[in-house]
Design an enzyme around this catalytic site. Sequence first.
Site, mmCIF file in Angstrom:
data_model
loop_
_atom_site.group_PDB
_atom_site.id
_atom_site.type_symbol
_atom_site.label_atom_id
_atom_site.label_comp_id
_atom_site.label_asym_id
_atom_site.label_seq_id
_atom_site.Cartn_x
_atom_site.Cartn_y
_atom_site.Cartn_z
ATOM 1 N N ASP A 1 -9.907 3.345 -3.678
ATOM 2 C CA ASP A 1 -10.666 2.275 -3.196
ATOM 3 C C ASP A 1 -12.126 2.183 -3.636
ATOM 4 O OD1 ASP A 1 -8.298 1.868 -1.427
ATOM 5 O OD2 ASP A 1 -9.341 1.859 0.423
ATOM 6 N N ASP B 1 0.790 -1.133 0.030
ATOM 7 C CA ASP B 1 0.061 -0.115 -0.108
ATOM 8 C C ASP B 1 0.991 1.318 -0.158
ATOM 9 O OD1 ASP B 1 -2.400 1.537 0.259
ATOM 10 O OD2 ASP B 1 -3.139 0.055 1.533
HETATM 11 C C1 GLA Z 1 -5.998 1.440 1.336
HETATM 12 C C2 GLA Z 1 -6.359 0.128 0.505
HETATM 13 C C3 GLA Z 1 -7.166 -0.854 0.770
HETATM 14 C C4 GLA Z 1 -6.830 -1.290 1.990
HETATM 15 C C5 GLA Z 1 -6.847 -0.461 3.122
HETATM 16 C C6 GLA Z 1 -6.075 -0.963 4.526
HETATM 17 O O1 GLA Z 1 -7.254 2.028 1.398
HETATM 18 O O2 GLA Z 1 -6.292 0.856 -0.715
HETATM 19 O O3 GLA Z 1 -7.412 -1.672 -0.390
HETATM 20 O O4 GLA Z 1 -5.619 -2.156 2.132
HETATM 21 O O5 GLA Z 1 -5.814 0.547 2.709
HETATM 22 O O6 GLA Z 1 -5.998 -0.045 5.394
#
Ligand code: GLA
Length: 635
Positions: A280, A193
């Site tokens: 996301d 990430d």
């Molecule tokens: C980010 C990523 C998600 C998830 C969260 C976890 O938002 O894009 O897919 O892994 O972090 O905190």
Amino acid sequence: MLKATLLAFTLLAATALSATAAQPAADPLAPAGHWTGARAGRAATPPMGWNSWNAFRTDVDEAKVMGTAKVLVDSGLRDLGYVYVNIDDGWWLKRRTSDGRMQVRTAIFPSAKVGGSETSSFRPFTDKLHRMGLKAGIYTDIGGNSCSQAYDLHSPNLPEGTTAERQIGLRGHVQQDIKLYFADWGFDYIKVDACGINVYGADSPVVKQHKYNVYPSLIDQASINRTNIPAVRALYQQVADTLAASNPDGDYVYSICAWGAADVRSWGKEVGNLWRTSGDITPQWGRMLHTFDSASTRALYAGPGHWNDPDMLFVGHGDFDVHHLTEARTHFSLWAMINAPLIIGYDLRNAPPALMSIWSNKDIVRVNQDRGGHQAVLAYDSDDVQIFVKTLSDSGTKAVLLSNRGLAPAEVSLTPAQLKMVGDVALTDLWSKKTMTLAGDTLKFTVQPRESRVFEARGKRQLADGMYLSEIPGAINIARDGVTMPVPDPVIHRMSNPWGATINGGERPSYGGWGGARADATPYDQALTVDGKVFTSGIGILANSRMEVKAAGFSHFEAKVGVDDSTRNLKDKVVFQVFGDGHLLAQATAAYGQAAQTLSADLANVKTVELVARSEAPTSDLPLVVTWGDAALRE
Ligand code: GLA
């Protein structure tokens, strides 16, 4: 022409010279002479499995993960290909201060409690998954801190201890952590990430409140110009290099989670096996369309070993729950068609049969997992109705999806031409399994609101003895796409922000990639057109580009090339060149307003065709759009 030929010979000579002098090729458009794109070794088809995030956020634990793993095995999902069991944010306790070794939160992963209170190991956990015929995935961050440490502040599963102990990301520990996760703990997949290089800048309130180390923000999600693209890419490349160097069995998948920022939609294919093309996903219809659109026009940037990732499945939740099976099937079908990783995000221990039947639709999974790796290409596009066509590896077979994104029933006509077929086409509905024939010019469907119909189509190809390049995007590597300045891509559905109110003027385009190469469209989403002639098949790309095409088994290449009518640069000429395994086979020079010229080349035992379009003597910085019309490989 003479000038262009001379140029070509000069270039070839320069390439040969530089090769003998063992210097890096100075000319970025010089043919490589071979395929330099991703190799299929790992992630030969889009990864499939399960991830804890969409089901549990940080409220993850071993019982939940192992319970899910058991369902994957018992239900047959594993045997369909869902083998990766990936834990996301929340697994960590702290980084051991004595030597920097990461510690597992054993209160939620009890099997990791080995070797005393200051040691822990995920080895028993991954051993168990491996014994079940599954693979194991872990999660980390490219910076010092994770996303949950900024966004899930009420979570009971946040890292604990001093500032240093709570530095659980890869920053400063790439070698150590990768060795621990893969060589010692036996993981097979890693998602990396990017919050650690995004939200821990000096002015971030969370840094002050929680005493985190400051990390200057390399990513500004709202501004590509304020994002340090080379620095972000270099950090992800370091992880790629470490994975390649320090993995005991060579079997790993590397997932880049930089949310479509930092122009990752263009370079992800050179660094990882999959890369998120957007922020996301949430379980909302509009957000699903948004993340889908961020990947759906990028067919030429994906293929075996490297996949666009519009984020994990949200089937089972919100707008895609058991009461919205039409939407759930559409979400799943869309992901399957564009070769998105199929990563389930639901608590499978409690999954109703209606949802299980979606993930376990063998025919839809087969479309996604087709070994050719050709992402579906848009055959018809509008804000409400879209038609996508995906070439399958069985000769003469395609998958076609008719999608109604709107709230009213839509009349949709499917034509053989959209399938690049002629004559009657046999259709099998991959949800209802009903068969029908598309005879004549069109077959009409009424597609219900938010419904998608998916068919396998069998018929005679337009090119009986070959393939248009736009039918086989998985066999093409866009080595250079000619984009000199990353520009936010505007052709992506803009939903109202799921995390905020309707403030700050609305959702702006933000993911770089506009102007990138397109199958059956120009880089700016126009119909391919040269001097008024429209090409329904072809590749649209900017000048100063180079494509590699896998050509084994074909004996001829041809295309009708020219400067596209939509170009903004009307002045500069373009030299089109066709190379076979590094040798110049054909070339032509074209100017705006000139009719398309035929370029053809015999391919005796050629493995890789390279297509170069070079602006001859640039006088303008305006984008110069070129069209490889009807570009095809023939047997
Ligand atoms: C980010 C990523 C998600 C998830 C969260 C976890 O938002 O894009 O897919 O892994 O972090 O905190």
